[in-house]
Design a protein around this motif. Structure first.
Motif, short mmCIF file in Angstrom:
data_model
loop_
_atom_site.label_atom_id
_atom_site.label_comp_id
_atom_site.label_asym_id
_atom_site.label_seq_id
_atom_site.Cartn_x
_atom_site.Cartn_y
_atom_site.Cartn_z
N ASP A 164 0.87 -1.18 0.00
CA ASP A 164 0.00 0.00 0.00
C ASP A 164 0.91 1.22 0.00
OD1 ASP A 164 -1.79 2.04 0.30
OD2 ASP A 164 -2.67 1.32 2.18
N PRO A 165 1.01 1.93 -1.15
CA PRO A 165 1.94 3.05 -1.22
C PRO A 165 1.44 4.31 -0.52
CG PRO A 165 0.76 2.86 -3.27
CD PRO A 165 0.32 1.71 -2.43
N GLU A 166 0.15 4.34 -0.14
CA GLU A 166 -0.42 5.55 0.45
C GLU A 166 -1.25 5.20 1.69
OE1 GLU A 166 -2.58 7.43 -2.72
OE2 GLU A 166 -0.76 7.93 -3.84
N PRO A 167 -0.63 4.63 2.71
CA PRO A 167 -1.40 4.16 3.87
C PRO A 167 -2.08 5.27 4.65
CG PRO A 167 0.96 4.08 4.32
CD PRO A 167 0.81 4.37 2.87
N ASP A 168 -1.59 6.49 4.53
CA ASP A 168 -2.15 7.60 5.30
C ASP A 168 -3.06 8.50 4.47
OD1 ASP A 168 -0.66 6.80 7.57
OD2 ASP A 168 1.10 7.84 6.78
N ALA A 169 -3.28 8.15 3.22
CA ALA A 169 -4.12 8.98 2.33
C ALA A 169 -5.49 8.33 2.21
CB ALA A 169 -3.46 9.14 0.97
N ALA A 170 -6.31 8.52 3.23
CA ALA A 170 -7.60 7.83 3.30
C ALA A 170 -8.55 8.24 2.19
CB ALA A 170 -8.25 8.07 4.66
N SER A 171 -8.39 9.45 1.66
CA SER A 171 -9.31 9.92 0.62
C SER A 171 -8.86 9.53 -0.78
CB SER A 171 -9.46 11.44 0.69
OG SER A 171 -8.21 12.07 0.42
N ASN A 172 -7.74 8.83 -0.89
CA ASN A 172 -7.23 8.38 -2.19
C ASN A 172 -7.57 6.92 -2.44
OD1 ASN A 172 -6.09 10.89 -2.53
ND2 ASN A 172 -4.02 10.13 -2.92
N ARG A 173 -7.53 6.53 -3.70
CA ARG A 173 -7.53 5.12 -4.07
C ARG A 173 -6.67 4.94 -5.31
NH1 ARG A 173 -10.83 3.49 -8.34
NH2 ARG A 173 -12.46 4.92 -9.02
N ILE A 174 -6.16 3.71 -5.52
CA ILE A 174 -5.35 3.42 -6.69
C ILE A 174 -6.29 3.22 -7.88
CG2 ILE A 174 -3.48 2.03 -7.64
CD1 ILE A 174 -2.76 3.41 -5.05
N ASN A 175 -5.90 3.77 -9.04
CA ASN A 175 -6.80 3.75 -10.19
C ASN A 175 -6.16 3.03 -11.38
OD1 ASN A 175 -9.45 4.53 -11.03
ND2 ASN A 175 -8.54 6.07 -12.37
N ASP A 176 -6.10 3.66 -12.53
CA ASP A 176 -5.79 3.01 -13.79
C ASP A 176 -4.34 2.55 -13.88
OD1 ASP A 176 -6.42 2.06 -16.28
OD2 ASP A 176 -6.78 4.01 -17.20
N GLY A 177 -4.12 1.40 -14.53
CA GLY A 177 -2.77 0.88 -14.69
C GLY A 177 -2.64 -0.08 -15.86
N LYS A 178 -1.41 -0.22 -16.37
CA LYS A 178 -1.09 -1.18 -17.43
C LYS A 178 0.36 -1.65 -17.27
CE LYS A 178 -4.26 -0.09 -21.25
NZ LYS A 178 -4.89 1.17 -20.84
N VAL A 179 0.75 -2.62 -18.11
CA VAL A 179 2.06 -3.24 -18.03
C VAL A 179 2.94 -2.80 -19.19
CG1 VAL A 179 3.29 -5.46 -18.05
CG2 VAL A 179 1.15 -5.23 -16.79
N ASP A 180 4.22 -2.48 -18.89
CA ASP A 180 5.14 -2.09 -19.96
C ASP A 180 5.75 -3.34 -20.61
OD1 ASP A 180 7.32 -3.00 -18.43
OD2 ASP A 180 8.10 -1.01 -18.00
N LYS A 181 6.60 -3.13 -21.61
CA LYS A 181 7.15 -4.24 -22.38
C LYS A 181 8.13 -5.10 -21.58
CE LYS A 181 6.73 -2.53 -27.11
NZ LYS A 181 6.12 -3.77 -27.61
N ARG A 182 8.57 -4.62 -20.43
CA ARG A 182 9.47 -5.39 -19.58
C ARG A 182 8.74 -6.02 -18.40
NH1 ARG A 182 14.75 -3.64 -20.88
NH2 ARG A 182 14.72 -3.40 -23.15
#
Length: 292
Positions: free
Chosen positions: A90-108
């Motif tokens: 969890d990269p943002e344990p103290d950011a209660a009003s945030n959530r993780i959103n869009d993502g994709k994978v690179d060629k590596r």
């Protein structure tokens, strides 16, 4: 060109269409209901997995029968056989009003995803890269709503949008290290309906396709940022795009049935559908899997 409803699933917030060339299956998610879907190119054999939090995106893994998923509280692994979800970080344990959103994978094989302010009001989000060894690196900050990550066909340019900046950005991308640099404006979003940049994909010709949510349009941008084509969709709240099908020539489009905030517009009976667009004469590129 023809647009068809592939599945009338009424996703509260449909997102993240992902075509897997190995399985010949299409995955997509319902961000708000916490659900991962899988179906065939023609919408048969629908299956779903529940996850314990809101989900922003997913990518299939190279090893094992599962996926890496960005849930509201961090990055997790989802096991398709058992349905179990394991927290990686969890990269943002103290950011209660945030959530993780869009993502994709690179060629590596790295998973790149950003966070967002759930009220979409402040630049509280960041962009992260998760290595194949599960190490998390922060790539950028000051983001309201992370959306639309994708790469040029050779992987050297990374495209990304903060939906409420009114722009899609381009970065130089180092495939060896996963570092980004030289952020610049790729295009400015100018929609008559007050739309914003949502999910994106890149086709085999290097053009960027962007779903412009709340304006009901899909826009194809040439690599120089000029508009090549605009497609008007049957609903306003289109959310993301991905080429798939046996020949990678079907454009799949997700949509939302219910806007996340009351200020956003409603839609008609087709709201929340998964759409398929045929006969575009354009092909996509295979999406990489996460892992070494």
């Amino acid at each position: 060109m023809r647009i068809e409803v592939l599945l009338d699933v009424k996703t509260t917030l449909g997102e993240g269409p992902l075509w897997d060339v190995d399985q010949q299956r299409l995955y997509f998610i319902d961000s708000f209901d916490g659900r991962v879907f899988r179906t065939t190119a023609d919408g048969r054999e629908l299956r779903a997995w529940d996850v314990p939090q809101k989900i922003g995106s997913m990518a299939l893994r190279k090893d094992g029968d599962g996926a890496i998923v960005s849930l509201a509280r961090g990055f997790h692994l989802l096991d398709f056989k058992t349905g179990e979800v394991e927290l990686l970080h969890d990269p943002e344990p103290d950011a209660a009003s945030n959530r993780i959103n869009d993502g994709k994978v690179d060629k590596r094989g790295r998973f790149v995803a950003g966070s967002m302010d759930t009220q979409e009001s402040g630049p509280n989000g960041s962009l992260y890269s998760i290595s194949t060894g599960f190490e998390v690196t922060k790539l950028d900050t000051g983001i309201v709503c992370s959306n639309g990550p994708c790469w040029s066909p050779d992987g050297s340019i990374f495209y990304f949008a903060d939906s409420w900046s009114g722009e899609i950005w381009a970065y130089d991308y180092d495939l060896d290290t996963g570092a980004v640099s030289n952020r610049r404006t790729f295009v400015k979003i100018n929609t008559p309906g007050g739309g914003a940049a949502d999910g994106s994909t890149v086709d085999a010709e290097g053009c960027v396709w962007n779903a412009q949510v709340y304006d009901g349009k899909l826009v194809r941008y040439r690599p120089d940022g000029t508009v090549d084509r605009v497609i008007d969709m049957p609903v306003k709240k289109v959310t993301s795009v991905m080429f798939g099908g046996p020949n990678l020539d079907i454009l799949y489009v997700t949509s939302m049935a219910k806007p996340p905030l009351p200020r956003f517009p409603g839609d008609g009976v087709l709201r929340g559908s998964l759409f398929a667009i045929y006969d575009l004469g354009i092909k996509g590129v295979p999406e990489p899997r996460f892992g070494a």
